[in-house]
Structure formats: structure tokens, C-alpha cells
Scaffold this active site. Structure first.
Site, PDB file in Angstrom:
ATOM      1  N   HIS A  18       1.216  -1.266   0.795  1.00  0.00           N
ATOM      2  CA  HIS A  18       2.289  -1.371   1.780  1.00  0.00           C
ATOM      3  C   HIS A  18       3.555  -1.873   1.084  1.00  0.00           C
ATOM      4  O   HIS A  18       3.590  -2.010  -0.150  1.00  0.00           O
ATOM      5  CB  HIS A  18       1.871  -2.245   2.967  1.00  0.00           C
ATOM      6  CG  HIS A  18       1.475  -3.645   2.604  1.00  0.00           C
ATOM      7  ND1 HIS A  18       2.381  -4.580   2.174  1.00  0.00           N
ATOM      8  CD2 HIS A  18       0.266  -4.260   2.601  1.00  0.00           C
ATOM      9  CE1 HIS A  18       1.756  -5.719   1.930  1.00  0.00           C
ATOM     10  NE2 HIS A  18       0.460  -5.546   2.170  1.00  0.00           N
ATOM     11  N   HIS A  21       3.560  -4.541  -1.750  1.00  0.00           N
ATOM     12  CA  HIS A  21       3.206  -4.124  -3.109  1.00  0.00           C
ATOM     13  C   HIS A  21       4.391  -3.419  -3.766  1.00  0.00           C
ATOM     14  O   HIS A  21       4.685  -3.631  -4.946  1.00  0.00           O
ATOM     15  CB  HIS A  21       1.990  -3.194  -3.081  1.00  0.00           C
ATOM     16  CG  HIS A  21       0.793  -3.800  -2.415  1.00  0.00           C
ATOM     17  ND1 HIS A  21       0.281  -3.314  -1.244  1.00  0.00           N
ATOM     18  CD2 HIS A  21       0.047  -4.889  -2.735  1.00  0.00           C
ATOM     19  CE1 HIS A  21      -0.756  -4.065  -0.889  1.00  0.00           C
ATOM     20  NE2 HIS A  21      -0.907  -5.020  -1.758  1.00  0.00           N
ATOM     21  N   CYS A 126     -14.196 -16.940   0.367  1.00  0.00           N
ATOM     22  CA  CYS A 126     -13.496 -15.982   1.239  1.00  0.00           C
ATOM     23  C   CYS A 126     -13.369 -14.672   0.488  1.00  0.00           C
ATOM     24  O   CYS A 126     -12.714 -14.599  -0.549  1.00  0.00           O
ATOM     25  CB  CYS A 126     -12.108 -16.486   1.640  1.00  0.00           C
ATOM     26  SG  CYS A 126     -11.142 -15.188   2.472  1.00  0.00           S
ATOM     27  N   CYS A 129      -9.762 -13.249   0.024  1.00  0.00           N
ATOM     28  CA  CYS A 129      -9.021 -13.843  -1.110  1.00  0.00           C
ATOM     29  C   CYS A 129      -9.781 -13.670  -2.414  1.00  0.00           C
ATOM     30  O   CYS A 129      -9.228 -13.918  -3.475  1.00  0.00           O
ATOM     31  CB  CYS A 129      -8.811 -15.340  -0.924  1.00  0.00           C
ATOM     32  SG  CYS A 129      -7.900 -15.803   0.527  1.00  0.00           S
ATOM     33  N   CYS A 143     -10.101 -19.699   6.639  1.00  0.00           N
ATOM     34  CA  CYS A 143      -9.319 -19.423   5.431  1.00  0.00           C
ATOM     35  C   CYS A 143      -7.827 -19.517   5.755  1.00  0.00           C
ATOM     36  O   CYS A 143      -7.371 -18.900   6.718  1.00  0.00           O
ATOM     37  CB  CYS A 143      -9.650 -18.023   4.922  1.00  0.00           C
ATOM     38  SG  CYS A 143      -8.406 -17.393   3.785  1.00  0.00           S
ATOM     39  N   HIS A 146      -6.343 -15.789   5.531  1.00  0.00           N
ATOM     40  CA  HIS A 146      -6.870 -14.704   6.350  1.00  0.00           C
ATOM     41  C   HIS A 146      -7.286 -15.108   7.757  1.00  0.00           C
ATOM     42  O   HIS A 146      -7.539 -14.245   8.591  1.00  0.00           O
ATOM     43  CB  HIS A 146      -8.061 -14.035   5.642  1.00  0.00           C
ATOM     44  CG  HIS A 146      -7.650 -13.305   4.397  1.00  0.00           C
ATOM     45  ND1 HIS A 146      -7.594 -13.909   3.170  1.00  0.00           N
ATOM     46  CD2 HIS A 146      -7.233 -12.037   4.209  1.00  0.00           C
ATOM     47  CE1 HIS A 146      -7.182 -13.048   2.267  1.00  0.00           C
ATOM     48  NE2 HIS A 146      -6.943 -11.905   2.870  1.00  0.00           N
ATOM     49  N   LYS A 295       3.424 -13.059   7.646  1.00  0.00           N
ATOM     50  CA  LYS A 295       3.301 -12.346   6.374  1.00  0.00           C
ATOM     51  C   LYS A 295       2.849 -10.918   6.646  1.00  0.00           C
ATOM     52  O   LYS A 295       1.916 -10.675   7.403  1.00  0.00           O
ATOM     53  CB  LYS A 295       2.264 -13.038   5.478  1.00  0.00           C
ATOM     54  CG  LYS A 295       2.136 -12.328   4.140  1.00  0.00           C
ATOM     55  CD  LYS A 295       0.981 -12.836   3.298  1.00  0.00           C
ATOM     56  CE  LYS A 295       0.861 -12.006   2.031  1.00  0.00           C
ATOM     57  NZ  LYS A 295      -0.427 -12.115   1.387  1.00  0.00           N
ATOM     58  N   LYS A 298      -1.920  -5.886   5.396  1.00  0.00           N
ATOM     59  CA  LYS A 298      -2.699  -4.801   5.958  1.00  0.00           C
ATOM     60  C   LYS A 298      -3.672  -5.329   7.011  1.00  0.00           C
ATOM     61  O   LYS A 298      -3.858  -4.702   8.042  1.00  0.00           O
ATOM     62  CB  LYS A 298      -3.476  -4.145   4.809  1.00  0.00           C
ATOM     63  CG  LYS A 298      -3.847  -2.725   5.072  1.00  0.00           C
ATOM     64  CD  LYS A 298      -2.674  -1.797   4.781  1.00  0.00           C
ATOM     65  CE  LYS A 298      -3.024  -0.396   5.271  1.00  0.00           C
ATOM     66  NZ  LYS A 298      -1.899   0.518   5.072  1.00  0.00           N
TER      67      LYS A 298
HETATM   68  O1  ME8 Z   1      -3.852 -10.554  -5.046  1.00  0.00           O
HETATM   69  N1  ME8 Z   1       5.266  -9.976   0.563  1.00  0.00           N
HETATM   70  O2  ME8 Z   1      -3.892  -8.259  -5.079  1.00  0.00           O
HETATM   71  P1  ME8 Z   1      -3.134  -7.876  -3.711  1.00  0.00           P
HETATM   72  C1  ME8 Z   1       5.535  -9.988  -0.742  1.00  0.00           C
HETATM   73  N2  ME8 Z   1      -5.622  -8.233  -7.009  1.00  0.00           N
HETATM   74  N3  ME8 Z   1       4.683  -9.557  -1.684  1.00  0.00           N
HETATM   75  C2  ME8 Z   1       3.504  -9.082  -1.282  1.00  0.00           C
HETATM   76  C3  ME8 Z   1       3.144  -9.028   0.082  1.00  0.00           C
HETATM   77  C4  ME8 Z   1       4.094  -9.503   1.030  1.00  0.00           C
HETATM   78  N4  ME8 Z   1       3.874  -9.483   2.338  1.00  0.00           N
HETATM   79  N5  ME8 Z   1       1.914  -8.497   0.163  1.00  0.00           N
HETATM   80  C5  ME8 Z   1       1.514  -8.237  -1.103  1.00  0.00           C
HETATM   81  C6  ME8 Z   1      -4.192  -9.495  -5.534  1.00  0.00           C
HETATM   82  N6  ME8 Z   1       2.468  -8.577  -1.980  1.00  0.00           N
HETATM   83  C7  ME8 Z   1      -4.974  -9.478  -6.831  1.00  0.00           C
HETATM   84  C8  ME8 Z   1      -4.003  -9.779  -7.958  1.00  0.00           C
HETATM   85  S1  ME8 Z   1      -3.451 -10.120 -10.573  1.00  0.00           S
HETATM   86  C9  ME8 Z   1      -4.344 -10.434 -11.942  1.00  0.00           C
HETATM   87  C10 ME8 Z   1      -4.647  -9.828  -9.324  1.00  0.00           C
HETATM   88  C11 ME8 Z   1       2.432  -8.419  -3.447  1.00  0.00           C
HETATM   89  O3  ME8 Z   1      -3.353  -6.423  -3.521  1.00  0.00           O
HETATM   90  C12 ME8 Z   1       2.666  -9.732  -4.177  1.00  0.00           C
HETATM   91  O4  ME8 Z   1       3.021  -9.464  -5.510  1.00  0.00           O
HETATM   92  O5  ME8 Z   1      -3.539  -8.792  -2.635  1.00  0.00           O
HETATM   93  C13 ME8 Z   1       1.302 -10.359  -4.146  1.00  0.00           C
HETATM   94  O6  ME8 Z   1       1.165 -11.407  -5.084  1.00  0.00           O
HETATM   95  C14 ME8 Z   1       0.450  -9.162  -4.469  1.00  0.00           C
HETATM   96  O7  ME8 Z   1       1.103  -8.057  -3.811  1.00  0.00           O
HETATM   97  C15 ME8 Z   1      -0.988  -9.309  -3.994  1.00  0.00           C
HETATM   98  O8  ME8 Z   1      -1.608  -8.076  -4.076  1.00  0.00           O
END
Ligand code: ME8
Length: 506
Positions: A18, A21, A126, A129, A143, A146, A295, A298
């Protein structure tokens, strides 16, 4: 030559991407492109995090094998990077065989360092997370991210002696006060370390979808340990036959959202110390994109669709909007209405109209050829200052302020047109030189702005340069006044950002 290794988090493939990302990837891309403009040797990494229970369960819900599932969703993330025009130099997937083998070697090194031992984990987990929690971490038993009730786990695990690194971590924060920016996040990480670190599980007994622990095939490596190592593994196989580690390690900038601060600012540096690798220079933590103050995520279902915005307003409008509307670092509410308002006011009106008016006047008064002239000294000073400020602010990843510095020139040029009123000058043949200078100042000023903003809005800025008959190069040396060649032939095109009447979601 300056070397810049720059990373985004690798995103979970449990669901499609979304706007959140896209946000981190776009911000990192702006930094990467800008540093390239300044002649740095940049390596920009993004990718997907594909192991663990969260992803395995998502595959199960669809009734497909995990590998087939992650292949599909990962390709959507790869497409998103492409669609937002990210210039990443590699796209890593943690299911890559090279990554898996590297992870095994990495944890072997941690074990050789005496940092790994076997014990029993009994506590909460969780899956959303992919994190272990204590009762104290929960809010009303749920959590904090979540709002779900975590599972109780009790299993034999391999543990990483994180607690042994508290002093060394604090020493790092002491020695490098800008290790984590903004400062508020550094304080948060320090407080967490000072509060006392516990050892953490490095493996999971009950999760099959992961990298096997090399000395214990009954366990897989905990997904966060596996995922963090991507930043190091990628350099070893991104260019087959050429290990890039010596050239790029350690990362100059690692960008991430505040949700995963602890993993990056505490666990990751400790892992690197344990394996004997240099620590990243800086972690840049940004806030959340929110929708009506919640926030965007998804699981909450309140996402803004990046593809809809791109379809209606164009990609560069999305890039601009995200950087401009949400102060980089803090949280910020986003909405289709705000995209719409900024698009019409700032892109269509302030910048787009300035370009079309200027090209139209050069067409009308000078047959489409940029006259020789000198850039007005006030405008020239504004361009010099904007270029300096833009670069200095990107150096601190203050991306919103960087854009603002460039926009100052756009505002100055709009005022300049009104003040000098070229349409009046054109009526008096005795004022032809003055008119030449005004038209030159406008065209040259717009050119310089396009160079300064090229990292933020690459396509739009390329179009502006083409329209002015300027060369396409955006090397930072071009972000200065007086460089537009006289006699450049303008190439009138349709409006840069056509006005749009219907807002999305209205
Ligand atoms: O945490 N606002 O993956 P993830 C701003 N796989 N940034 C956001 C956001 C929002 N509402 N939602 C997501 C993970 N992001 C792990 C990371 S790294 C070694 C492993 C962005 O798919 C932001 O950069 O949950 C956040 O830190 C990241 O997506 C989390 O992506």
C-alpha cells in the site's frame, strides 16, 4: 568518490503493498537520485521479507505452497518499485538461495563469537509483528500495533546474547549522536537499551517456512534475524561474480518507519558487532502515514491506493505529494482531497502555469528561441541558495524542507513575472533588451529548478528541460544560474500538470 549504500526495509509479502510501502521506497529513491546527481557512487537496495509464520499463514489461507505464494506477492512489490520509478540497484528476496546461505554463515559467526546458546522460550508472540512480547509491552492484554491477543509460546530455541551488547550499543549512541535520526527516535532506542536488554530468540522450533539453523535442522532462523541480514547478504550476490561488500559496506543510510525502530536500532547493530561487521552510519526513521489519524495498514483496511493516485494525477504528483504533505520524520494524515488540492494549487498552478506561460511568451515574442540574456541577480541568488539548501537538507534527510527550498524559487519566479510584466515590455521596442533578460531569467530559472527537483519528480523535470530546449543532464553542477544556452529552441508541449477537476474518492 563518495559511496552511498542506501536501504529501505524489506517488506512482508503477506499482503499486497500500500501507500506506506511506496512512501519509504520513494523517499529513499529521492535520496539515491539526488546523491547520484552530486556524483556519488550509490547502491540502493529494496526487496521483500518472505519467511516466517505471518507469510506462511497467508499462503495457507490461500491454499497455496509458501514458495508459490511469495513468488506472486513479491512480484507485486517489485512492480510497485518499478511503478514509482525507484532506481533501486537490486531487489532482494529472502527466499533467494544466496541470501539463505549467507544467513547461515552469518549466524555461524555469531555462534563462533560465543553469542548463541540453547534455552527455552516461554512467553508471548504476535505473528502480525513477528515479535516476542512481555506482558508489560501489551495494552489491555493486546499487541500495541495490531490490537490482537498474542499467542502463548513455549519452545526450545537458540538464543542470541543481546544483553551482552548493552554497553557497546550505548557507547555507539554516545560516540555517534546522529547514529539514529531524528533525535527523538535515538532517545527512544537508548531508553530501551538503558531499561535493560534481555537475550532474544534467534530461532523458532515450530516454524518450517524459514532458513534452517545450520547446526540444528529441527529449527529455523527467527524471521527478523533472517530479514535484517539481507542488508549484508545483498551485496555479495547482487552482481554475480562481483562481491560489492568492500565497495559499499557499511550502509550510509538505512531508512525505515518507526514501527521497526527497535529491530534496527538495537538488535541489528548488536548482530553486526557479534558477527564482526561495521555498523551503518545512520538510521533514518520516518513516521506513519495516517488516515483520519489511524496508521494506514492493510489489516485496518484504511489504505490509500497508490495506483489510483498515479492513474489520476501521475506518478510525479504522488512522489511530490508524499514528500511535501507529510513532514519527513513525523506522522502525517493523507487523503485523496489533500492530494487533489496540492496537485491543483502547487503543481498545476505554481509550477505548471509558470512553465507554460514562459514557453508561450518565448514563442510569442521571440519565435520560440530563448534570447541571450543574463539572469536577474535576485533570482540568481535565490537559485544558488535553493541549491545549497536542497543539498544540505537531503544530507540530513529533511526531504520536506528540501522541496520547500526549491519551491521558494518557483514562488520567486512567479512574482518576477508579475513584477516585470513581459507583456508590457513587449509593447515597447526600446525595451527589447530588458525583455530578453526577463525571458532568459524565467527560462533559466525554471531550468535550474528542474535540475534541483529532478530527484523528486524525475519525469516532470525531464519534460521541463526538454520543453526549454535544455540538455537532459541533471548533474548538480547544473543547479546554478546562467547555464541555459542562448538560442535554445523551446519545444512547446501540452501542460506539464493539467488542471484536474474531479477529486478521487469525492
Ligand atoms: O516490518 N506509514 O515489513 P512491513 C509509513 N518485513 N510507512 C509505512 C506504513 C505507514 N502507514 N506502513 C508501512 C516489516 N510502512 C519487515 C521489515 S526489514 C529488515 C524487515 C513502511 O511490510 C515503513 O517503512 O510491515 C515500515 O517500516 C515498513 O513499511 C514496514 O513494512
Amino acid at each position: 568518490m563518495q559511496r552511498y549504500y542506501l536501504t529501505t526495509p524489506i517488506y512482508y509479502v503477506n499482503a499486497n503493498p500500500h501507500l506506506g510501502h511506496a512512501y519509504t521506497t520513494i523517499a529513499a529513491d529521492v535520496a539515491a537520485r539526488h546523491m547520484r546527481q552530486r556524483g556519488a557512487d550509490v547502491f540502493f537496495l529494496t526487496g521483500t521479507d518472505e519467511h516466517g509464520s505471518k507469510v506462511a499463514r497467508a499462503a495457507e489461507r490461500e491454499g497455496v505452497e509458501p514458495q508459490a505464494f511469495v513468488d506472486r506477492v513479491s512480484s507485486v512489490f517489485r512492480q510497485l518499485a518499478h511503478d514509482v520509478n525507484a532506481t533501486n540497484d537490486f531487489f532482494i528476496r529472502t527466499s533467494d538461495a544466496e541470501h539463505e546461505a549467507f544467513v547461515q554463515r552469518f549466524v555461524e559467526r555469531m555462534k563462533d563469537a560465543g553469542d548463541i546458546y540453547e534455552s527455552t522460550y516461554a512467553g508471548l508472540y504476535c505473528t502480525g509483528c513477528e515479535a516476542f512480547y512481555t506482558d508489560a509491552d501489551l495494552v489491555d492484554g493486546r499487541c500495541p500495533q495490531h490490537g490482537t491477543v498474542p499467542e502463548h509460546l513455549e519452545e526450545r530455541n537458540w538464543f542470541f546474547r543481546l544483553s551482552a551488547y548493552a554497553d557497546r550499543l550505548l557507547a555507539r549512541y554516545e560516540a555517534a549522536p546522529e547514529f539514529v535520526l531524528p533525535r527523538v527516535r535515538a532517545n527512544e532506542a537508548r531508553a530501551f537499551i538503558e531499561g535493560g536488554l534481555e537475550d532474544i530468540s534467534l530461532s523458532r522450533a515450530s516454524i518450517e517456512w524459514g532458513v534452517p539453523v545450520p547446526w540444528d535442522s529441527g529449527q529455523t532462523i527467527y524471521v527478523w534475524i533472517d530479514a535484517l541480514i539481507n542488508y549484508a547478504s545483498a551485496l555479495t550476490y547482487a552482481r554475480p561474480g562481483d562481491d560489492l561488500t568492500a565497495r559499499y559496506w557499511p550502509p550510509r543510510w538505512q531508512m525505515l518507519g518507526k514501527d521497526i525502530l527497535k529491530f534496527h536500532a538495537v538488535i541489528w547493530p548488536a548482530m553486526l558487532m557479534s558477527a564482526g561487521l561495521a555498523l551503518p552510519d545512520q538510521l533514518l526513521i520516518h513516521g506513519y502515514l495516517t488516515v483520519r489519524d489511524a496508521k494506514m495498514s492493510k489489516s485496518v483496511g484504511n489504505v490509500l491506493d497508490p495506483f489510483l493516485v498515479i492513474d489520476r494525477y501521475g506518478l510525479d504528483a504522488l512522489r511530490y505529494y508524499l514528500l511535501r504533505d507529510v513532514r519527513f520524520g513525523g506522522d502525517g494524515d493523507v487523503s485523496y482531497e489533500r492530494v487533489h488540492a496540492r496537485y491543483n494549487q502547487e503543481l498545476a498552478n505554481d509550477l505548471g502555469n509558470l512553465v507554460s506561460r514562459t514557453v508561450a511568451m518565448i514563442g510569442r515574442y521571440r519565435e520560440g528561441v530563448v534570447p541571450g540574456g543574463t539572469t536577474d541577480s535576485t533570482v540568481a541568488a535565490a537559485i544558488i541558495s535553493a541549491a545549497e539548501q536542497f543539498a544540505a537538507r537531503v544530507d540530513r534527510l529533511e526531504l520536506t524542507d528540501a522541496i520547500d527550498a526549491a519551491w521558494q524559487v518557483v514562488r520567486d519566479l512567479n512574482r518576477f513575472v508579475e513584477d516585470r510584466a513581459p507583456w508590457t515590455l513587449a509593447k515597447e521596442t526600446t525595451r527589447a533588451v530588458e525583455l530578453d533578460n526577463v525571458l532568459y531569467t524565467l527560462a533559466d530559472g525554471i531550468r535550474a529548478v528542474a535540475v534541483i527537483l529532478a530527484s523528486a519528480m524525475p519525469d516532470a523535470c525531464a519534460r521541463v528541460l526538454a520543453t526549454l530546449g535544455a540538455p537532459p543532464g541533471v548533474a548538480w553542477s547544473q543547479a546554478a544560474p546562467g547555464l541555459l544556452a542562448a538560442l535554445a529552441v523551446t519545444q512547446p508541449a501540452g501542460p506539464l500538470f493539467p488542471r484536474i477537476d474531479d477529486a478521487l474518492g469525492a
